[in-house]
Design a protein around this motif. Structure first.
Motif, PDB file in Angstrom:
ATOM      1  N   SER A 127       6.066  19.642   3.591  1.00  0.00           N
ATOM      2  CA  SER A 127       5.058  20.123   2.632  1.00  0.00           C
ATOM      3  C   SER A 127       5.679  21.097   1.648  1.00  0.00           C
ATOM      4  O   SER A 127       6.753  21.654   1.873  1.00  0.00           O
ATOM      5  CB  SER A 127       3.896  20.801   3.370  1.00  0.00           C
ATOM      6  N   ILE A 128       4.953  21.261   0.547  1.00  0.00           N
ATOM      7  CA  ILE A 128       5.336  22.209  -0.505  1.00  0.00           C
ATOM      8  C   ILE A 128       4.128  23.109  -0.761  1.00  0.00           C
ATOM      9  O   ILE A 128       3.035  22.617  -1.071  1.00  0.00           O
ATOM     10  CB  ILE A 128       5.740  21.489  -1.807  1.00  0.00           C
ATOM     11  N   ILE A 129       4.317  24.402  -0.606  1.00  0.00           N
ATOM     12  CA  ILE A 129       3.242  25.378  -0.843  1.00  0.00           C
ATOM     13  C   ILE A 129       3.515  26.059  -2.183  1.00  0.00           C
ATOM     14  O   ILE A 129       4.549  26.731  -2.340  1.00  0.00           O
ATOM     15  CB  ILE A 129       3.158  26.424   0.286  1.00  0.00           C
ATOM     16  N   ILE A 130       2.605  25.913  -3.122  1.00  0.00           N
ATOM     17  CA  ILE A 130       2.775  26.443  -4.480  1.00  0.00           C
ATOM     18  C   ILE A 130       1.696  27.471  -4.755  1.00  0.00           C
ATOM     19  O   ILE A 130       0.499  27.187  -4.594  1.00  0.00           O
ATOM     20  CB  ILE A 130       2.712  25.325  -5.536  1.00  0.00           C
ATOM     21  N   THR A 131       2.107  28.655  -5.150  1.00  0.00           N
ATOM     22  CA  THR A 131       1.176  29.688  -5.606  1.00  0.00           C
ATOM     23  C   THR A 131       1.216  29.722  -7.128  1.00  0.00           C
ATOM     24  O   THR A 131       2.298  29.866  -7.719  1.00  0.00           O
ATOM     25  CB  THR A 131       1.549  31.074  -5.051  1.00  0.00           C
ATOM     26  N   LEU A 132       0.081  29.568  -7.744  1.00  0.00           N
ATOM     27  CA  LEU A 132       0.015  29.484  -9.193  1.00  0.00           C
ATOM     28  C   LEU A 132       0.110  30.872  -9.825  1.00  0.00           C
ATOM     29  O   LEU A 132      -0.326  31.871  -9.242  1.00  0.00           O
ATOM     30  CB  LEU A 132      -1.290  28.812  -9.637  1.00  0.00           C
ATOM     31  N   SER A 133       0.654  30.924 -11.007  1.00  0.00           N
ATOM     32  CA  SER A 133       0.772  32.177 -11.752  1.00  0.00           C
ATOM     33  C   SER A 133      -0.556  32.526 -12.400  1.00  0.00           C
ATOM     34  O   SER A 133      -1.519  31.740 -12.358  1.00  0.00           O
ATOM     35  CB  SER A 133       1.860  32.053 -12.817  1.00  0.00           C
ATOM     36  N   ASP A 134      -0.613  33.716 -13.023  1.00  0.00           N
ATOM     37  CA  ASP A 134      -1.839  34.148 -13.701  1.00  0.00           C
ATOM     38  C   ASP A 134      -2.212  33.188 -14.824  1.00  0.00           C
ATOM     39  O   ASP A 134      -3.385  32.993 -15.126  1.00  0.00           O
ATOM     40  CB  ASP A 134      -1.658  35.557 -14.261  1.00  0.00           C
ATOM     41  N   GLU A 135      -1.213  32.581 -15.451  1.00  0.00           N
ATOM     42  CA  GLU A 135      -1.478  31.661 -16.555  1.00  0.00           C
ATOM     43  C   GLU A 135      -2.246  30.438 -16.101  1.00  0.00           C
ATOM     44  O   GLU A 135      -3.057  29.878 -16.833  1.00  0.00           O
ATOM     45  CB  GLU A 135      -0.152  31.235 -17.198  1.00  0.00           C
ATOM     46  N   ALA A 136      -1.996  30.013 -14.862  1.00  0.00           N
ATOM     47  CA  ALA A 136      -2.657  28.811 -14.338  1.00  0.00           C
ATOM     48  C   ALA A 136      -3.794  29.139 -13.395  1.00  0.00           C
ATOM     49  O   ALA A 136      -4.387  28.250 -12.810  1.00  0.00           O
ATOM     50  CB  ALA A 136      -1.635  27.942 -13.603  1.00  0.00           C
ATOM     51  N   SER A 137      -4.139  30.424 -13.242  1.00  0.00           N
ATOM     52  CA  SER A 137      -5.172  30.820 -12.300  1.00  0.00           C
ATOM     53  C   SER A 137      -6.578  30.372 -12.665  1.00  0.00           C
ATOM     54  O   SER A 137      -7.386  30.144 -11.787  1.00  0.00           O
ATOM     55  CB  SER A 137      -5.139  32.347 -12.104  1.00  0.00           C
ATOM     56  N   PRO A 138      -6.969  30.296 -13.958  1.00  0.00           N
ATOM     57  CA  PRO A 138      -8.309  29.809 -14.254  1.00  0.00           C
ATOM     58  C   PRO A 138      -8.571  28.462 -13.603  1.00  0.00           C
ATOM     59  O   PRO A 138      -7.676  27.621 -13.489  1.00  0.00           O
ATOM     60  CB  PRO A 138      -8.299  29.700 -15.786  1.00  0.00           C
ATOM     61  N   THR A 139      -9.790  28.272 -13.152  1.00  0.00           N
ATOM     62  CA  THR A 139     -10.123  27.098 -12.349  1.00  0.00           C
ATOM     63  C   THR A 139      -9.778  25.796 -13.048  1.00  0.00           C
ATOM     64  O   THR A 139      -9.238  24.863 -12.442  1.00  0.00           O
ATOM     65  CB  THR A 139     -11.629  27.131 -12.018  1.00  0.00           C
ATOM     66  N   LYS A 167     -16.609  30.717  -7.032  1.00  0.00           N
ATOM     67  CA  LYS A 167     -17.598  31.680  -6.539  1.00  0.00           C
ATOM     68  C   LYS A 167     -17.267  33.094  -7.005  1.00  0.00           C
ATOM     69  O   LYS A 167     -18.164  33.845  -7.429  1.00  0.00           O
ATOM     70  CB  LYS A 167     -17.662  31.631  -5.014  1.00  0.00           C
ATOM     71  N   LEU A 168     -15.984  33.459  -6.933  1.00  0.00           N
ATOM     72  CA  LEU A 168     -15.588  34.796  -7.357  1.00  0.00           C
ATOM     73  C   LEU A 168     -15.847  34.998  -8.842  1.00  0.00           C
ATOM     74  O   LEU A 168     -16.395  36.026  -9.262  1.00  0.00           O
ATOM     75  CB  LEU A 168     -14.108  35.015  -7.041  1.00  0.00           C
ATOM     76  N   GLU A 169     -15.481  34.001  -9.643  1.00  0.00           N
ATOM     77  CA  GLU A 169     -15.722  34.092 -11.082  1.00  0.00           C
ATOM     78  C   GLU A 169     -17.215  34.155 -11.377  1.00  0.00           C
ATOM     79  O   GLU A 169     -17.654  34.886 -12.271  1.00  0.00           O
ATOM     80  CB  GLU A 169     -15.091  32.894 -11.794  1.00  0.00           C
ATOM     81  N   ALA A 170     -18.019  33.383 -10.619  1.00  0.00           N
ATOM     82  CA  ALA A 170     -19.468  33.375 -10.840  1.00  0.00           C
ATOM     83  C   ALA A 170     -20.090  34.724 -10.497  1.00  0.00           C
ATOM     84  O   ALA A 170     -20.961  35.218 -11.221  1.00  0.00           O
ATOM     85  CB  ALA A 170     -20.113  32.266 -10.013  1.00  0.00           C
ATOM     86  N   ILE A 171     -19.635  35.338  -9.402  1.00  0.00           N
ATOM     87  CA  ILE A 171     -20.186  36.638  -9.004  1.00  0.00           C
ATOM     88  C   ILE A 171     -19.866  37.700 -10.038  1.00  0.00           C
ATOM     89  O   ILE A 171     -20.746  38.457 -10.479  1.00  0.00           O
ATOM     90  CB  ILE A 171     -19.645  37.041  -7.622  1.00  0.00           C
ATOM     91  N   LEU A 172     -18.595  37.780 -10.449  1.00  0.00           N
ATOM     92  CA  LEU A 172     -18.201  38.784 -11.439  1.00  0.00           C
ATOM     93  C   LEU A 172     -18.885  38.534 -12.780  1.00  0.00           C
ATOM     94  O   LEU A 172     -19.293  39.472 -13.465  1.00  0.00           O
ATOM     95  CB  LEU A 172     -16.681  38.782 -11.606  1.00  0.00           C
ATOM     96  N   SER A 173     -19.008  37.255 -13.152  1.00  0.00           N
ATOM     97  CA  SER A 173     -19.689  36.933 -14.404  1.00  0.00           C
ATOM     98  C   SER A 173     -21.160  37.320 -14.340  1.00  0.00           C
ATOM     99  O   SER A 173     -21.725  37.841 -15.314  1.00  0.00           O
ATOM    100  CB  SER A 173     -19.544  35.441 -14.702  1.00  0.00           C
ATOM    101  N   PHE A 174     -21.784  37.088 -13.190  1.00  0.00           N
ATOM    102  CA  PHE A 174     -23.190  37.460 -13.014  1.00  0.00           C
ATOM    103  C   PHE A 174     -23.382  38.966 -13.146  1.00  0.00           C
ATOM    104  O   PHE A 174     -24.313  39.430 -13.805  1.00  0.00           O
ATOM    105  CB  PHE A 174     -23.677  36.979 -11.645  1.00  0.00           C
ATOM    106  N   ILE A 175     -22.478  39.732 -12.520  1.00  0.00           N
ATOM    107  CA  ILE A 175     -22.594  41.192 -12.608  1.00  0.00           C
ATOM    108  C   ILE A 175     -22.414  41.655 -14.042  1.00  0.00           C
ATOM    109  O   ILE A 175     -23.111  42.564 -14.514  1.00  0.00           O
ATOM    110  CB  ILE A 175     -21.567  41.865 -11.678  1.00  0.00           C
TER     111      ILE A 175
END
Length: 302
Positions: A127-139, A167-175
């Motif tokens: 397997s290959i585990i990839i963590t995305l950078s901030d540039e690719a973080s948007p859903t 969900k995280l984006e929705a909660i912060l956007s709602f607030i």
């Protein structure tokens, strides 16, 4: 310069005298504005306090690529190198996991060791585990990359759970939306309260204003005490709102601390920075002074 300063000090003195001259009305207005202002302060405190938690929950999503059974570890490393070269800006970290190492890690766990002993061979893939950078973080960007990588010929299964990101984006956007609506409501109440108060004062003091004009007072001289009246009311209400918010958070954090400690995650809601609070109070003073100017301009023509 001395004349200008003397005029403003006189206006502040008159505004303070009018506030103290009607203590019940002034106190009522200040309390109403402070109570309403407490709501967006509490919402902003929640938003500020949740941001560190959001950062600790790995804001950078991870994508797991599970290779086909026939794919060797060398081929897996080649795919990883290809992804790193082609999407270097989108990838923060990349890790190749050998299926033999993954099996040994599972065997080290008591819950898995007995079950794995009965297996004739290693069922795990490379397997290959990839963590995305901030540039690719948007859903949207992360899902686009996941779709492209899932079509690679050596990839059997791709795992990417974007629900928590949404969900995280929705909660912060709602607030943020609630905070904006509360701020608009506060502005409307401040304008309405100060407008009506200044209107009543202008009508009560119409004789005083008329005499001042007869002796040569300018419109700025007549209106200036009303502007300071609104600004002082906004300042007092803003300071009272900060005190009320602090007291409310004290009681709220007692309950939050008991709940968060039961989950082993320390958490408390804190006020925004002092500069943010000062900016909020200054904005309330500006809105109140503007409302006072609008009111006295409309109701002092007699």
């Amino acid at each position: 310069m001395n004349t200008w300063l003397r005029h403003h000090l006189y206006a502040i003195h008159i505004a303070a005298r009018r506030l103290l001259g009607t203590p019940f009305s002034s106190l009522t207005n200040i309390i109403v504005i402070a109570l309403v202002l407490t709501l967006p302060l509490l919402a902003s405190a929640m938003l500020v306090s949740m941001q560190p938690i959001a950062r600790n929950i790995s804001v950078n999503p991870a994508i797991s690529l599970f290779m086909k059974e026939a794919t060797t570890i060398e081929q897996t490393r080649a795919v990883a190198s290809q992804l790193k070269n082609e999407h270097s800006q989108s990838i923060l970290t990349l890790e190749v996991v050998d299926k033999a190492d993954a099996l040994q890690s599972l065997k080290a766990s008591e819950s898995w060791s007995d079950a794995l002993k009965v297996l004739p061979q290693n069922p795990l893939p490379h397997s290959i585990i990839i963590t995305l950078s901030d540039e690719a973080s948007p859903t949207e960007k992360a899902e686009e990359l996941a779709e492209v990588w899932s079509k690679l010929p050596d990839v059997d299964v791709l795992q990417f759970d974007s629900a928590w990101v949404q969900k995280l984006e929705a909660i912060l956007s709602f607030i943020r939306i609630v905070l904006g609506l509360l701020a608009a409501g506060v502005a409307l109440i401040v304008i309405t309260t100060i407008f009506n108060t200044v209107r009543m004062q202008a009508l009560v003091q119409r004789d005083e204003i008329a005499v001042a004009r007869l002796v040569g007072a300018t419109e700025s001289f007549v209106r200036r005490p009303f502007l300071y009246f609104g600004a002082i009311t906004g300042l007092t209400a803003g300071l009272l709102a900060v005190v009320l918010t602090t007291i409310t958070l004290g009681f709220l954090n007692q309950a939050i601390t008991l709940l968060s400690n039961s989950y082993g995650i320390p958490f408390s809601v804190t006020l925004p920075s002092a500069s943010w609070l000062a900016l909020t109070i200054a904005l309330v003073m500006l809105i109140a002074a503007t409302a006072a100017r609008w009111s006295v301009t409309r109701h002092s023509h007699f």
